[in-house]
Design an enzyme around this catalytic site. Sequence first.
Site, PDB file in Angstrom:
ATOM      1  N   ASP A   1     -64.373 -24.569 -10.003  1.00 28.12           N
ATOM      2  CA  ASP A   1     -63.660 -25.356  -8.989  1.00 28.12           C
ATOM      3  C   ASP A   1     -63.214 -24.517  -7.801  1.00 28.12           C
ATOM      4  O   ASP A   1     -62.856 -25.043  -6.757  1.00 28.12           O
ATOM      5  CB  ASP A   1     -62.390 -25.949  -9.604  1.00 28.12           C
ATOM      6  CG  ASP A   1     -62.634 -27.296 -10.234  1.00 28.12           C
ATOM      7  OD1 ASP A   1     -63.568 -27.992  -9.805  1.00 28.12           O
ATOM      8  OD2 ASP A   1     -61.879 -27.653 -11.155  1.00 28.12           O
TER       9      ASP A   1
HETATM   10  C1  GLC Z   1     -57.083 -25.051  -9.445  1.00 30.15           C
HETATM   11  C2  GLC Z   1     -57.189 -24.092 -10.597  1.00 30.15           C
HETATM   12  C3  GLC Z   1     -58.489 -24.206 -11.299  1.00 30.15           C
HETATM   13  C4  GLC Z   1     -58.738 -25.632 -11.633  1.00 30.15           C
HETATM   14  C5  GLC Z   1     -58.603 -26.523 -10.413  1.00 30.15           C
HETATM   15  C6  GLC Z   1     -58.747 -27.947 -10.810  1.00 30.15           C
HETATM   16  O1  GLC Z   1     -58.017 -24.740  -8.466  1.00 30.15           O
HETATM   17  O2  GLC Z   1     -57.038 -22.772 -10.184  1.00 30.15           O
HETATM   18  O3  GLC Z   1     -58.495 -23.437 -12.470  1.00 30.15           O
HETATM   19  O4  GLC Z   1     -60.026 -25.756 -12.147  1.00 30.15           O
HETATM   20  O5  GLC Z   1     -57.353 -26.345  -9.840  1.00 30.15           O
HETATM   21  O6  GLC Z   1     -58.721 -28.824  -9.739  1.00 30.15           O
HETATM   22  C1  GLC Z   2     -60.396 -25.766 -14.920  1.00 26.27           C
HETATM   23  C2  GLC Z   2     -60.940 -27.154 -14.685  1.00 26.27           C
HETATM   24  C3  GLC Z   2     -62.422 -27.213 -14.951  1.00 26.27           C
HETATM   25  C4  GLC Z   2     -63.132 -26.130 -14.208  1.00 26.27           C
HETATM   26  C5  GLC Z   2     -62.522 -24.776 -14.504  1.00 26.27           C
HETATM   27  C6  GLC Z   2     -63.123 -23.665 -13.686  1.00 26.27           C
HETATM   28  O1  GLC Z   2     -60.432 -25.475 -16.281  1.00 26.27           O
HETATM   29  O2  GLC Z   2     -60.297 -28.093 -15.502  1.00 26.27           O
HETATM   30  O3  GLC Z   2     -62.943 -28.464 -14.585  1.00 26.27           O
HETATM   31  O4  GLC Z   2     -64.478 -26.169 -14.564  1.00 26.27           O
HETATM   32  O5  GLC Z   2     -61.150 -24.804 -14.234  1.00 26.27           O
HETATM   33  O6  GLC Z   2     -62.746 -23.740 -12.347  1.00 26.27           O
END
Ligand code: GLC
Ligand code: GLC
Length: 837
Positions: free
Chosen positions: A487
Amino acid sequence: MRFGHFDDERREYVITRPDTPLPWINYLGSESYFGLISNTAGGYSFYKDARLRRLTRYRYNNSPLDMGGRYLYLRDNQTGKYWSPSWMPTRVKLDEYECRHGMGYTIIQSKLNGIRTSTRTFVPLGQSLELWQLTLTNDSASDSDLSVFSAIEFCLWDANDDATNFQRNYSIGQMEIVDGVIYHKTEYRERRDHFAYFACSEDLVGYDTIREDFLGSYRGWNEPQVVESGKSSNTEAHGWQPIGSHHVNVKLKAGESKQIIFILGYHENPKDDKFDPPDSQTINKRTVMPIIKRFLKSEEADQAFADLRTYWDNLLGKYTVSSPDAHTNRMVNIWNAYQTMITFNMSRSASYFESGIGRGMGFRDSNQDLLGFVHLIPERARERILDLAATQLPSGGAYHQYQPLTKRGNNDVGSGFNDDPHWLVLAVTAYIKETGDWGILNQPVPYDNQPGSETPLFEHLQRCIQYTLDRLGPHGLPLIGRADWNDCLNLNCFSDSPGQSFQTTTNKDGKVAESVFIAGLFVLSAREMAELVKRIESDALGLSKSQTSKVNLTFDLRPSTFYMQAASDMESTIWSHGWDGEWFRRAYDDFRRVLGSKENDEGRIFIEPQGICVMAGLGVDDGRAQKALDSVEMHLATPHGIVLQQPAFSKYYLHLGEISSYPPGYKENAGIFCHTNPWIMIAETRLGRGDRAFDYYTRINPSAREELGELHRCEPYVYSQMIAGKDAPTHGEAKNSWLTGTAAWNYVAITQWILGIRAEYDGLRVDPCIPSAWDGFEATRTFRGRVMRIVVHNPERVCKGVVKMMMDGSVVEGNLVPLDLAAGEHLIEIWLGVKNG
Ligand code: GLC
Ligand code: GLC
């Protein structure tokens, strides 16, 4: 050092001191009423949605830690001394203390001043309430005269509003107190048809419902004025902060015990029958009274507890293992399966790190949760798949999140996370392999929940694949969109002002930046599609031509060759543009520059494409997969797990986004993002390297890290999302426990790939890839209604390679347990070894 120990027999973790490094929590409830409970009785409860229907208040990020909970106070009426049997909130030192977190229940036991207490908290199956069964025993030689006070603080339903909109909510609180039951009915007078109640099995000496009266202004939960004085105020809250507190007097002779039951519940009335009498403002209690009466009886409470145990016995009995490694056994048999179920229920909404007011259900997350959960309750997996697919868009893309109460896609986040659709393909195929429910493919499912847009689920899957084919970039690799699985890799969002969203402030047209990760995922999912379609073509499985035409495909049914071709085209593209010589590259940015390559100074190698590409089969036969995984070992592996990338980003890069916002070693910036580690374990099993796969498994296995309690800090019975990486000063410290894709993926890695027992369309595959030191293991797996007792022998101490299989005493070719077995139990024996010739 440890803060407790496992009791595998009872499926409990036993915490032996209250001051754990962080609150160590458990979950209550499995259907619609849920609670979080810590080892010192902190936490809160909600009905279905942690934001919109929150029953009790909790203060996140507070000091002291863990404020708000299911509190009890005991007061010795002779001396005036008082304490909390769960230590918090008074923190009076206890002579004895123990917290047992079990499957859907928590028992906190302690002893002080000769009084032994045990409080068992759980949610009975099928009910919207929680029970606290408090047992008091006078262990001293003299008679005791005690006051017991209960205390909870009601949340005014919408947890976000409750924590922010004080100009309104200080004026709306309303209560009723009738026959010792405290009813919280804020907003019941208007649009709500639900209320909360807090009941007690005993006659009351008094009660409190006004926080300020109970605590005293400028006093905290550690020293309530009412408890100190031993006198309740018997007042009814109007506005401000409604609470619930019962006051019971208990006289116990030496050696005597007594049980008191408290119920905290949620109840809905029919909209046209809310009040009694109808023209009044008084809650109609006729529908709730029978429930309250029933569960205040200890036989009923005990029965409900026994039913809960049976429920979990059945669920966890579906896959059990007995291996030479105790950590593996307890994670597979108990905690990892349990965490997977909790994750499936909660998605990423409510934990001690997710406040319950943030995101709803993630499309990507929930599809992955299902991979670890599907064999437990396939009916619920089916429902979840259909809900998820209904938030898909006609383009084949998907809303990134949806709200559990409305099941509608969440517009704030929108779509454009270009990996999303592929997880649906993986979830649906896993579901069919487990259940054989081919009919689900014919189920009409709308797009974006729009009535009239329904097509069979099967077409949704076709559109998932097409979505990527419609979005290829300059190198022919998939465009990344807002982000892929990571993400925080935001290649189309050049975010330069504080507060701007890294994911949704898209200011690039998105036609350049590409993801090698999505390319690998595409190969995996297109190959799954090809397998699926092959079976549809062979027409043996109920989705014949006549049926597919009945279901209105607006796409032609594409042949399996289409998907095989698409997968191999993508594979060639990866070899041309995604392979760096010693590992797979990660992406191309908006300037067409490579990321995850020897050419980069920072972010030279990433874990995700190594895992996913090898899982998709790339390079397994020609040594390149081995090269990639050896590079992982060399550059990314640490004793605490495998970090996400190296070298960490030392500063913020506008063109990379959130990943470089984190200080080095945390989260996506080179943290040990545990979710990705099992991909490497699975990839290692593809190469037959069972020793290495299992070594990686053990490095992040929370049970195996129990001894590191002071460093690890989070619960040793569940996975955390992240462990700080080697660039962080706190290397080895875990964060964000409980709600993480790590749960499902580790479960998949150990059960399906290391132990090697996995559902396939034509049967149950038994293909272990274990440590060579193991002489074998035994497992029991329920599959399509039959119970398979599996015994694996490893006389030659190899990692992988089935040389012989026997079923119910006869030798069988290969290592697939077929579908057409008689009902009942079967004995499957497998020998591993070196194949001759
Ligand atoms: C934030 C977190 C990330 C997560 C994302 C979800 O960016 O750092 O870990 O996956 O939010 O929207
Ligand atoms: C968080 C989010 C997941 C994403 C991950 C890596 O765990 O829930 O959707 O893939 O972060 O960013």
